[in-house]
Structures are given as structure tokens and as C-alpha cells.
Design an enzyme around this catalytic site. Sequence first.
Site, mmCIF file in Angstrom:
data_model
loop_
_atom_site.group_PDB
_atom_site.id
_atom_site.type_symbol
_atom_site.label_atom_id
_atom_site.label_comp_id
_atom_site.label_asym_id
_atom_site.label_seq_id
_atom_site.Cartn_x
_atom_site.Cartn_y
_atom_site.Cartn_z
ATOM 1 C CB CYS A 38 -3.268 -42.884 -34.587
ATOM 2 S SG CYS A 38 -3.071 -41.139 -34.458
ATOM 3 C CB CYS A 62 -4.500 -41.249 -37.600
ATOM 4 S SG CYS A 62 -2.729 -41.037 -36.929
#
Length: 108
Positions: free
Chosen positions: A33, A36
Site C-alpha cells: 500500500c 500506507c
Amino acid sequence: MSENIIKGTDSMFEEEVLKSEIPVLVDFWAEWCGPCKQIAPVLDALAGEKAGKLKVVKLNIDHNPNTPGRYGVRGIPTLMLFKGGQIAATKIGALPRTKLYEWVEENI
């Protein structure tokens, strides 16, 4: 991950998060991600600055599927702030540093 961030797992979630005496910010994330990874340094800084007042737990959804499922996590990063074993606030997606800090301050 800094020494101020707790590596979350399904098995420790109740003890470290739900039974915590202080508020806990849980970051539901995954290795793949991009957003993230963007907020990771901000969470590291926040964990250091708020040590003793706020716990920061990073829970990898790929390695720990039960907890995200229980809390209806559908997109990542999802940040959930727990107080007294209950969800106090939720944010989905990466936030700029100032917005993340404001959100935490408003909710702890």
C-alpha cells in the site's frame, strides 16, 4: 518501524488495544500500500511525541485478517482511534501531517 510503535497482531489486539489504559491509534496497513508507506514516518513521529499518552499500533491486514474483518476495514490505510476499548474515531486514507495531528488531538 520505530521503537515507539507496537507491531499489532490478531492475538494481541484485545490486550494491547481494547484493554489499554490510554488511547490507542491503530493503523491497518499492508506492505503493498503506497499511501500506507506515505503516512508511516508521520505515525513514527507521532508515536514518539505522544509516548505515554497515546499508543500507536500498526496491524498488517495481510498477516492478520481477523481484526480488520471484525472492524469492517475495507480500504487502507484505515486509522482507528480506540478509547476504553471502543472506537472513538476513524479515518480512511492518507492524511497530511498537520491534518493527522489535528485529528488525533481532537479525539484523544
